[in-house]
Design a protein around this motif. Structure first.
Motif, PDB file in Angstrom:
ATOM      1  N   ARG A 182       0.786  -1.321   0.061  1.00 55.88           N
ATOM      2  CA  ARG A 182      -0.064  -0.050  -0.037  1.00 55.88           C
ATOM      3  C   ARG A 182       0.726   1.285   0.207  1.00 55.88           C
ATOM      4  NH1 ARG A 182      -2.168   3.465   3.944  1.00 55.88           N
ATOM      5  NH2 ARG A 182      -1.780   1.870   6.179  1.00 55.88           N
ATOM      6  N   ALA A 183       0.147   2.621  -0.694  1.00 56.76           N
ATOM      7  CA  ALA A 183       1.356   4.101  -0.599  1.00 56.76           C
ATOM      8  C   ALA A 183       0.596   4.363   0.368  1.00 56.76           C
ATOM      9  CB  ALA A 183       0.632   4.240  -2.093  1.00 56.76           C
ATOM     10  N   PRO A 184       1.429   4.854   0.959  1.00 58.44           N
ATOM     11  CA  PRO A 184       3.074   5.382   0.830  1.00 58.44           C
ATOM     12  C   PRO A 184       4.294   4.110   0.199  1.00 58.44           C
ATOM     13  CG  PRO A 184       2.960   6.423   2.612  1.00 58.44           C
ATOM     14  CD  PRO A 184       1.506   5.618   2.234  1.00 58.44           C
ATOM     15  N   TYR A 185       3.907   2.776   1.100  1.00 59.71           N
ATOM     16  CA  TYR A 185       5.365   2.380   1.707  1.00 59.71           C
ATOM     17  C   TYR A 185       5.943   1.887   0.706  1.00 59.71           C
ATOM     18  CZ  TYR A 185       2.522   3.105   5.795  1.00 59.71           C
ATOM     19  OH  TYR A 185       1.956   3.697   7.209  1.00 59.71           O
ATOM     20  N   ASN A 186       5.143   1.889  -0.591  1.00 60.88           N
ATOM     21  CA  ASN A 186       5.556   0.584  -1.648  1.00 60.88           C
ATOM     22  C   ASN A 186       6.749   1.756  -2.382  1.00 60.88           C
ATOM     23  OD1 ASN A 186       4.334   3.316  -2.530  1.00 60.88           O
ATOM     24  ND2 ASN A 186       2.241   1.063  -3.266  1.00 60.88           N
ATOM     25  N   THR A 187       8.275   1.763  -2.039  1.00 59.31           N
ATOM     26  CA  THR A 187       9.342   2.310  -1.672  1.00 59.31           C
ATOM     27  C   THR A 187       9.938   1.498  -3.704  1.00 59.31           C
ATOM     28  OG1 THR A 187      10.457   0.675  -1.287  1.00 59.31           O
ATOM     29  CG2 THR A 187       9.524   3.037  -0.412  1.00 59.31           C
TER      30      THR A 187
END
Length: 725
Positions: free
Chosen positions: A562-567
């Protein structure tokens, strides 16, 4: 509506010519010849559309590809078709796309019209699309060769591409396509208008531009429009500057403008009643509906002369007649065409087509392997020889302030400008996105290839809004990059691996239901490949990447974060999960295994280590362990040790070649595309807007499963191996 006549009156306000009505009744032929100005653009679109929507939908291809010669400007034709669709009330039912918009690939089941120039379209039909993202090459290729009606406007202006178009249609007929695909070539009668006086001008080569200014000033009739068509952009630009300095109201039109400036200039060109001179370089020969009282042309090929002359008193709006002036350029011209122009009696003739290097089946099969596109070295296969002459090769450029950062996205369509390849070969301060690691780096000689995209530093100039590409200009260029705080879309939730696989299979079956015609075995292979395509995301490298950004991630195997964790950053930068997926699947189902491996366009016929990563292969180490996987279908895949020898010592390539021989290139690429589109659609189920304040927006959760947004260059480029939304 009363048949095709009512259909056309609604779209255009005019009744059809008899030949246009015949096309609507009988279908498009292979060859259509009509006088210039006789409505060939209408004939290439509305009869097909009438048959597709009303008269014969089942037997009419669902895609129309309208092709203009390379130096044309498709914008006006695209706008006209959009107006026709709007008046017919079918703009929501029929997709209309410039070929530079990658959105057309997302909806293979939709009735659609694509418009573009022959260099961009034919390079895509050869799986080496100029300006197209490399991973999108198989998708563009598949859809252009399936369920498509090609229409080539002004075939005599195609140059080396003409025999290529003929051979591609022959090869489609020979090896077969999933759904029928046809071609219509259109040509103008080789005759000059009878509503214009033809006069030769003698211009001193030593004072050529000044001589043209004097001739145009003398010939221009106040209150009317004069057009001057030159053979090169350089001379057209010089004439424009000289006329402007002489105080004339003048407009410059050529392909080397950014989109906004091009639209502005074409809008001005469409305004009637101007007392002005329009200077052009070949761009008005096809696809542009414009007229003039006086037209000057340099001596060119017979086909070009005929097309240019068709813009002189085009509608007979000047009862006293128009004036067609011609002169020999400083570089000389064809003496046969000069004699034809000087002759009192000019019988219509067909221009000779010089012998060209023709495309063959073995060439097409070699082009199917796209592994070379991801090498850092210069690609081995250059398709430009089948498309255009060396002098017509172009690249795409955009401008940014200083060196681009690694986080900076590639250029979007509105930033790009088409420029001659010869103008860039020695260019300094040029930057390209590395095909392997996604970082921006200084361009080297091998990067300057037909259709490639580079960034230039804005402070060094090279572009003027009213002149377009101007390599001698040192005026800083206004940068049009997307602001960094623009809201984007990304995955809005954590998605488990099983959920994503089941949803992708569901999307595949829905897509297959909307696209009948495939044999049951191939339909099932597509659906099963969709179910298994992301099994390789179980690998610890991928799972670590999904969780590396933190957040409240759930237990179990994930497919998306899930964004914002999808670097989207992996400890193995070249890791390809689809390679792992193919290794997890058992032998004995070669088509399913191939479609699983190929669903991102990188693991296809030949698989090579990326850069200096050996002994790893696309981020996978021989002997890597994968955990057990259990799907909600009840299927179980045990923990296992991956053996990359399948790809490194040859069996994979041999199996892929067998599939290519059995199915043919057009069918195999089409099956690849169906799996990819299903993956895009299942990923899109969980997309949502992401605020710039939420962290790094727009990452596609560590993969490139979401559909590209811009088509040519721009957001179709890859950063760290991931799509930017």
């Amino acid at each position: 509506m009363d048949g095709f006549e009512g259909f056309m009156r609604t779209a255009t306000g005019h009744a059809p010519h008899p030949y246009q009505a015949r096309l609507a009744a009988e279908g498009l032929p292979e060859l259509l010849t009509a006088p210039t100005g006789a409505g060939k653009s209408v004939a290439g679109v509305l009869p097909w559309l009438y048959r597709r929507l009303i008269a014969a939908p089942e037997s009419t291809p669902r895609r129309l590809v309208y092709v203009l010669p390379q130096h044309s400007l498709p914008d006006q034709l695209h706008e006209r078709i959009g107006q026709w669709l709007g008046r017919l009330g079918c703009a929501d039912k029929v997709g209309l796309y410039p070929i530079t918009d990658g959105g057309w690939r997302r909806h293979p089941e939709r009735t659609a019209i694509l418009v573009g120039t022959h260099d961009l379209l034919l390079s895509r039909a050869l799986m080496r699309g100029f300006g197209d993202a490399t991973v999108m090459a198989p998708v563009s290729y598949a859809l252009l060769h399936t369920d498509t009606q090609w229409v080539f406007d002004e075939m005599d202006l195609l140059g080396p591409a003409l025999p290529t178009t003929v051979e591609l249609q022959r090869l489609r007929d020979e090896v077969g396509t999933p759904s029928p695909t046809s071609t219509m070539w259109m040509s103008s009668d080789a005759s000059l208008p009878t509503v214009a006086r033809i006069t030769r001008l003698d211009v001193d080569p030593a004072y050529y531009v000044d001589g043209l200014v004097g001739a145009l000033t003398a010939a221009h009739v106040p209150g009317t429009q004069t057009i001057a068509v030159l053979n090169t952009v350089e001379r057209a630009r010089a004439l424009y500057v000289a006329l402007r300095e002489a105080g004339r109201d003048v407009l410059l039109i050529h392909p080397g403008f950014r989109a906004a400036d091009r639209r502005r200039l074409l809008s001005e060109l469409g305004e009637t009643g101007h007392d002005r001179i329009v200077v052009s370089a070949q761009a008005l020969e096809a696809g542009i509906d414009v007229s003039s009282r006086t037209l000057l042309t340099e001596l060119a090929s017979l086909s070009s002369i005929v097309q240019r002359a068709g813009r002189c008193n085009r509608y007979g709006e000047h009862p006293e007649g128009g004036d067609l002036l011609w002169c020999e350029p400083p570089t000389g011209g064809d003496p046969d065409v000069a004699r034809w122009l000087l002759a009192a009696d000019r019988p219509p003739v067909r221009p000779d087509t010089p012998p060209r290097q023709e495309l063959r089946l073995h060439d097409l099969l070699e082009l199917f392997d796209t592994a070379e596109l991801f090498d850092t070295a210069e690609p081995d296969t250059d398709v430009s020889r089948w498309i255009c002459d060396a002098a017509d090769l172009t690249m795409m450029v955009a401008w940014r302030n200083g060196k681009p950062s690694d986080e900076e996205p590639g250029p979007g369509r509105n930033e790009l400008c088409q420029v001659p390849l010869a103008d860039l070969r020695q260019r300094d301060q040029a930057w390209v996105r590395d095909r392997l690691d996604g970082h921006w780096r200084p361009a080297v000689a091998g990067d300057f290839q037909p259709g490639a995209t580079v960034l230039l530093e804005a402070e060094h100039g090279g572009y003027l809004p009213d002149e377009g590409w101007a390599p001698q200009s040192r005026t800083p260029v206004t940068v049009l990059a997307v602001p960094p705080n623009t809201q984007t879309f990304a995955c809005a939730k954590w998605v488990s691996l099983d959920q994503h696989l089941m949803e992708t299979e569901e999307e595949a079956r829905l897509l297959l239901d909307a696209l009948p015609g495939l044999p049951a075995e191939q339909r099932e292979a597509v659906a099963r490949a969709a179910r298994y395509h992301d099994l390789g995301k179980c690998h610890e490298v991928f799972q670590e990447m999904l969780r590396a950004g933190g957040g409240d991630f759930p237990d179990g195997l994930l497919a998306k974060s899930r964004a914002p964790y999808n670097t989207g950053r992996s400890r193995r930068p070249h890791f390809r999960h689809e390679l792992v997926s193919a290794l997890i699947l058992p032998d004995g189902q070669p088509l399913i295994n191939y479609l699983v491996a190929a669903h991102h366009g990188k693991v296809r016929m030949t698989v090579r280590p990326a850069g200096e990563e050996a002994p790893l292969l696309m981020g996978v180490r021989n002997g890597d362990r994968t955990p057990p996987i259990e799907l909600s279908t009840g299927e179980r895949f045990p923990a296992q040790s991956l053996q990359t020898d399948l790809f490194t010592i040859g069996p994979w390539t041999e199996r892929a070649k067998t599939l290519l021989d059995d199915l043919g290139p057009f069918r195999l690429a089409y099956l690849e595309t169906l799996v990819r589109v299903a993956d895009w659609r299942s990923s899109a189920r969980h997309d949502g807007p992401v605020s710039p304040d939420d962290g790094e927006p727009g990452r596609a959760v560590g993969d490139d499963s979401r559909p590209p947004g811009q088509g040519i260059g721009g957001q179709d480029e890859i950063q760290h191996g991931k799509w930017l939304s």
